[in-house]
Motif scaffolding. Structure first.
Motif, PDB file in Angstrom:
ATOM      1  N   SER A 131       0.815  -1.241  -0.008  1.00 14.58           N
ATOM      2  CA  SER A 131      -0.172  -0.027   0.018  1.00 14.58           C
ATOM      3  C   SER A 131       0.759   1.117   0.141  1.00 14.58           C
ATOM      4  N   PHE A 132       0.292   2.187  -0.491  1.00 15.22           N
ATOM      5  CA  PHE A 132       1.205   3.636  -0.611  1.00 15.22           C
ATOM      6  C   PHE A 132       0.584   4.477   0.368  1.00 15.22           C
ATOM      7  N   ARG A 133      -0.475   4.355   1.063  1.00 20.63           N
ATOM      8  CA  ARG A 133      -0.765   5.041   2.140  1.00 20.63           C
ATOM      9  C   ARG A 133       0.077   5.472   3.185  1.00 20.63           C
ATOM     10  N   GLU A 134       0.313   6.668   3.644  1.00 25.26           N
ATOM     11  CA  GLU A 134       1.455   7.118   4.551  1.00 25.26           C
ATOM     12  C   GLU A 134       1.500   6.390   5.873  1.00 25.26           C
ATOM     13  N   GLU A 135       0.415   5.807   6.432  1.00 27.91           N
ATOM     14  CA  GLU A 135       0.731   4.929   7.551  1.00 27.91           C
ATOM     15  C   GLU A 135       1.388   3.764   7.121  1.00 27.91           C
ATOM     16  N   TYR A 136       1.044   3.206   6.164  1.00 29.28           N
ATOM     17  CA  TYR A 136       1.996   1.941   5.739  1.00 29.28           C
ATOM     18  C   TYR A 136       3.260   1.982   5.531  1.00 29.28           C
ATOM     19  N   TRP A 137       3.516   3.207   4.585  1.00 32.47           N
ATOM     20  CA  TRP A 137       4.926   3.484   4.616  1.00 32.47           C
ATOM     21  C   TRP A 137       5.832   3.533   5.664  1.00 32.47           C
ATOM     22  N   LYS A 138       5.215   4.153   6.790  1.00 31.97           N
ATOM     23  CA  LYS A 138       5.890   4.527   8.089  1.00 31.97           C
ATOM     24  C   LYS A 138       6.365   3.110   8.679  1.00 31.97           C
ATOM     25  N   LYS A 139       5.278   2.236   8.268  1.00 29.18           N
ATOM     26  CA  LYS A 139       5.606   0.750   8.960  1.00 29.18           C
ATOM     27  C   LYS A 139       6.480  -0.076   8.247  1.00 29.18           C
ATOM     28  N   TYR A 140       6.398   0.160   7.027  1.00 28.26           N
ATOM     29  CA  TYR A 140       7.348  -0.467   6.069  1.00 28.26           C
ATOM     30  C   TYR A 140       8.845   0.178   6.571  1.00 28.26           C
ATOM     31  N   LYS A 141       8.934   1.169   6.629  1.00 27.74           N
ATOM     32  CA  LYS A 141      10.413   2.017   6.935  1.00 27.74           C
ATOM     33  C   LYS A 141      10.743   1.589   8.413  1.00 27.74           C
ATOM     34  N   LYS A 142      10.177   1.377   9.256  1.00 28.36           N
ATOM     35  CA  LYS A 142      10.388   1.005  10.597  1.00 28.36           C
ATOM     36  C   LYS A 142      11.056  -0.334  10.700  1.00 28.36           C
ATOM     37  N   HIS A 143      10.652  -1.350   9.892  1.00 32.35           N
ATOM     38  CA  HIS A 143      10.765  -2.688  10.171  1.00 32.35           C
ATOM     39  C   HIS A 143      12.280  -2.761  10.181  1.00 32.35           C
ATOM     40  N   LYS A 144      12.898  -3.484  11.095  1.00 37.21           N
ATOM     41  CA  LYS A 144      14.163  -3.730  11.361  1.00 37.21           C
ATOM     42  C   LYS A 144      15.133  -4.444  10.226  1.00 37.21           C
TER      43      LYS A 144
END
Length: 167
Positions: A131-144
């Motif tokens: 998903s390109f929704r901002e809340e998902y991008w934040k989750k993707y970027k935070k993954h270790k």
């Protein structure tokens, strides 16, 4: 129907963009102490090995996406092929997702198992959905285990739509 008008592109743009994605991932890995090479095998586009840890051998499948829509999918079969091929060579299977956004390019690089983690991506019968929704991008970027790279495209002076010389 998409209300946004898509910009005209070369007939070969998809092929050129795909190669750009592969070579940009190679560039970034090389810059970060990996020996790497374009590799043509079922499900694998690149091979990389870290210079300081020779056990870090990666087979990487690269996918390039134009982000006109809200979600993009990676075929589960694509991941299965990459994992199967990597198993033959004793490599860790990775996926590099290159997103061609209007004025920036974003790259996510991660081991394929991350895609299957509960709640990381939406799944359909045949695809892992990004998903390109901002809340998902934040989750993707935070993954270790997800490496993220972004760069902006600033047009200082470039071609105008109707004149090849840009004037």
């Amino acid at each position: 129907m998409n209300s946004r008008k898509e910009k005209s592109k070369s007939e070969r743009h998809k092929d050129i963009a795909g190669k750009f994605g592969e070579y940009f991932v190679l560039y970034y890995l090389s810059k970060n102490n990996f020996e790497c090479v374009k590799f043509d095998y079922v499900g694998i586009d690149l091979f990389a090995q870290h210079n300081e840890d020779e056990s870090e051998k990666w087979g990487i499948s690269v996918k390039l996406f134009n982000t006109q829509n809200q979600t993009k999918g990676i075929l589960k079969n694509t991941i299965t092929k990459a994992e199967s091929s990597c198993k033959k060579f004793g490599w860790k299977p990775y996926i590099a997702m290159v997103f061609d956004r209007e004025n920036e390019i974003d790259i996510f690089l991660c081991p394929t198992y991350v895609l299957r983690e509960d709640g990381f991506l939406h799944m359909s019968k045949t695809k892992y959905r990004w998903s390109f929704r901002e809340e998902y991008w934040k989750k993707y970027k935070k993954h270790k285990d997800v490496h993220f790279l972004s760069f902006k495209l600033d047009k200082i002076k470039w071609f105008s739509p109707n004149t090849p010389n840009g004037n």
